[in-house]
Design an enzyme around this catalytic site. Structure first.
Site, PDB file in Angstrom:
ATOM      1  N   TYR A 135       0.824  -1.215   0.000  1.00 19.87           N
ATOM      2  CA  TYR A 135       0.000   0.000   0.000  1.00 19.87           C
ATOM      3  C   TYR A 135       0.855   1.261   0.000  1.00 19.87           C
ATOM      4  O   TYR A 135       0.470   2.280  -0.559  1.00 19.87           O
ATOM      5  CB  TYR A 135      -0.896   0.027   1.249  1.00 19.87           C
ATOM      6  CG  TYR A 135      -2.259  -0.560   1.059  1.00 19.87           C
ATOM      7  CD1 TYR A 135      -2.426  -1.879   0.653  1.00 19.87           C
ATOM      8  CD2 TYR A 135      -3.401   0.199   1.301  1.00 19.87           C
ATOM      9  CE1 TYR A 135      -3.684  -2.419   0.503  1.00 19.87           C
ATOM     10  CE2 TYR A 135      -4.671  -0.334   1.154  1.00 19.87           C
ATOM     11  CZ  TYR A 135      -4.802  -1.636   0.758  1.00 19.87           C
ATOM     12  OH  TYR A 135      -6.050  -2.167   0.612  1.00 19.87           O
ATOM     13  N   LYS A 190       2.732 -15.201   2.989  1.00 15.66           N
ATOM     14  CA  LYS A 190       2.931 -15.888   1.713  1.00 15.66           C
ATOM     15  C   LYS A 190       4.433 -16.153   1.595  1.00 15.66           C
ATOM     16  O   LYS A 190       5.088 -15.792   0.617  1.00 15.66           O
ATOM     17  CB  LYS A 190       2.381 -15.013   0.563  1.00 15.66           C
ATOM     18  CG  LYS A 190       2.310 -15.698  -0.783  1.00 15.66           C
ATOM     19  CD  LYS A 190       1.238 -16.763  -0.900  1.00 15.66           C
ATOM     20  CE  LYS A 190       1.364 -17.517  -2.202  1.00 15.66           C
ATOM     21  NZ  LYS A 190       0.444 -18.666  -2.311  1.00 15.66           N
ATOM     22  N   ASP A 222      -3.543 -17.973   0.898  1.00 18.98           N
ATOM     23  CA  ASP A 222      -4.555 -18.660   0.075  1.00 18.98           C
ATOM     24  C   ASP A 222      -5.301 -19.700   0.911  1.00 18.98           C
ATOM     25  O   ASP A 222      -6.524 -19.816   0.862  1.00 18.98           O
ATOM     26  CB  ASP A 222      -3.930 -19.270  -1.197  1.00 18.98           C
ATOM     27  CG  ASP A 222      -2.652 -20.061  -0.940  1.00 18.98           C
ATOM     28  OD1 ASP A 222      -2.119 -20.026   0.194  1.00 18.98           O
ATOM     29  OD2 ASP A 222      -2.173 -20.724  -1.885  1.00 18.98           O
ATOM     30  N   ASP A 246      -6.638  -6.531   4.157  1.00 17.32           N
ATOM     31  CA  ASP A 246      -7.728  -5.860   3.449  1.00 17.32           C
ATOM     32  C   ASP A 246      -8.688  -6.908   2.886  1.00 17.32           C
ATOM     33  O   ASP A 246      -9.899  -6.837   3.065  1.00 17.32           O
ATOM     34  CB  ASP A 246      -7.145  -5.002   2.314  1.00 17.32           C
ATOM     35  CG  ASP A 246      -8.222  -4.301   1.509  1.00 17.32           C
ATOM     36  OD1 ASP A 246      -9.148  -3.744   2.125  1.00 17.32           O
ATOM     37  OD2 ASP A 246      -8.140  -4.316   0.264  1.00 17.32           O
ATOM     38  N   ASP A 250     -12.627  -8.374   4.547  1.00 16.85           N
ATOM     39  CA  ASP A 250     -13.918  -8.350   3.838  1.00 16.85           C
ATOM     40  C   ASP A 250     -14.533  -9.748   3.816  1.00 16.85           C
ATOM     41  O   ASP A 250     -15.745  -9.912   3.985  1.00 16.85           O
ATOM     42  CB  ASP A 250     -13.749  -7.878   2.380  1.00 16.85           C
ATOM     43  CG  ASP A 250     -13.948  -6.366   2.225  1.00 16.85           C
ATOM     44  OD1 ASP A 250     -13.635  -5.627   3.179  1.00 16.85           O
ATOM     45  OD2 ASP A 250     -14.409  -5.938   1.149  1.00 16.85           O
TER      46      ASP A 250
END
Ligand code: IPM
Ligand code: MG
Length: 362
Positions: A135, A190, A222, A246, A250
């Site tokens: 970001y 990751k 994942d 982020d 959600d």
């Protein structure tokens, strides 16, 4: 104590108005001052985060934030888009620790797209690092590709990066939060592909040695996305980077029935915080009076607890919310057969009434 109130765009103004009414009901003595932010500030001052708004936010003990953004600003250059306001506030106030609880209220078990038995009683806390990662990483931009599969072609790039101290401080936040809960942390990375997240995993593991009472496990992002819908109750505290946080927050929001229910807190090292619903400005329903104000009302409760040292007032708001849900009141996003559909204002009224009644009856 001073609260900076930044309603922003879209449904932001409607939902923040209800949170303010709820705060007013509590009879606490704060000063509140409002300012424009996002598209509304761009329209009035030519910038989504004007100096005056930033100054107000910096001086306040807490910021109550609505939402920013509208499709009509998609064509503006990036630095003028509404989203830059929230990113600028996070960066300028150093709000590195983002708390996104995902709690499935008993009454809303049927509002989720998942089977009731998977989510009944769900109570997880996503802790998202909020001021680093891809970001904010430099360099970024567009250029003519110097190499790669298509040298000379137009390309765009962003930089994913984390420093050791950035990872250490968010890891401490996660372990300390876990101590107040079921003492389990899942660190999401990751590391199988990315250097950034190999460092993340190494540093979180090192920090965990200072918390022998907290159990740590690691999960690739994942797999975490999959486990969140397969067996969400296996998680307790999840700590992860800005971008993965982020996305996963959600996803976690939908487990609870509606993103319209989820509050969030973003804190800096001195517990100054920005409080906002986890959802966005929803321009499609703005001005219709149908948005769910509960995420913002619950964000105000988090504000009272984390930044304003008023845990009892926070409890009163949270139990009032449970009360209105038990009464069967639902905004459109959480409505189902057999419940009563209400608008933004009526939902706010009901929370205010529940608080007032509790005050009278003690
Ligand atoms: C969020 C939002 C923001 C983010 C946007 C509005 C910049 O999606 O708070 O999750 O990506 O962090
Ligand atoms: Mg998001």
């Amino acid at each position: 104590m001073k609260i900076a109130v930044l309603p922003g765009d879209g449904i932001g103004t409607e939902i923040v108005a209800e949170a303010i009414r709820v705060l007013d009901t509590l009879d606490l003595s704060f000063e509140m001052e409002s300012a424009l932010v996002g598209g509304a500030a761009y329209e009035a001052h030519g910038h989504p985060l004007p100096e005056s708004t930033l100054k107000l936010a910096k001086e306040a003990d807490a910021v109550l934030f609505g939402a920013v953004g509208d499709w009509k600003y998609d064509r503006l250059e990036r630095s003028l888009r509404p989203e830059q306001a929230i990113l600028g506030l996070r960066k300028n106030l150093g709000l590195f620790a983002n708390f996104r609880p995902a709690i499935c209220y008993e009454q809303l078990v049927d509002a989720s797209s998942l089977k009731p038995e998977l989510i009944a009683g769900l109570d997880i806390l996503i802790i998202r690092e909020l001021t680093g990662d891809i970001y904010f990483g430099q360099p970024r931009g567009r250029r003519s590709a110097p190499d790669g599969h298509f040298p000379g072609a137009e390309e765009a790039f962003d930089t994913m990066r984390y420093s050791r101290p950035e990872i250490e401080r968010i890891a401490h936040v996660a372990f300390q939060a876990a101590r107040k809960r079921s003492k389990r942390v899942t660190s999401v990375d990751k590391a199988n592909v990315l250097e950034t997240f190999q460092l993340w995993k190494d540093v979180v593991t090192e920090v965990s040695q200072q918390y022998p009472d907290v159990e740590l496990d690691h999960m690739y992002v994942d797999n975490a996305a999959m486990q969140l819908v397969k067996a969400p109750k296996k998680f307790d505290v999840v700590v992860t980077g800005n971008m993965f946080g982020d996305i996963l927050s959600d996803e976690a929001a939908m487990l609870t029935g509606s993103i319209g229910m989820l509050p969030s807190a973003s804190l800096n090292a001195s517990n100054q915080g920005l409080y906002e619903p986890s959802h966005g400005s929803a321009p499609d329903i703005a001005g219709k009076g149908v948005a769910n104000p509960l995420a913002t009302i619950l964000s105000a409760a988090m504000m009272l607890r984390f930044s304003l040292n008023q845990p009892e007032a926070a409890d009163r708001i949270e139990s009032a919310v449970k009360h209105v849900l038990a009464q069967g009141l639902r905004t459109a996003d959480i409505w189902s057969d057999g419940t009563t559909k209400v608008g933004t204002r009526e939902m706010g009224d009901a929370v205010v009434a529940a608080i007032t009644k509790k005050t009278i009856t003690g």
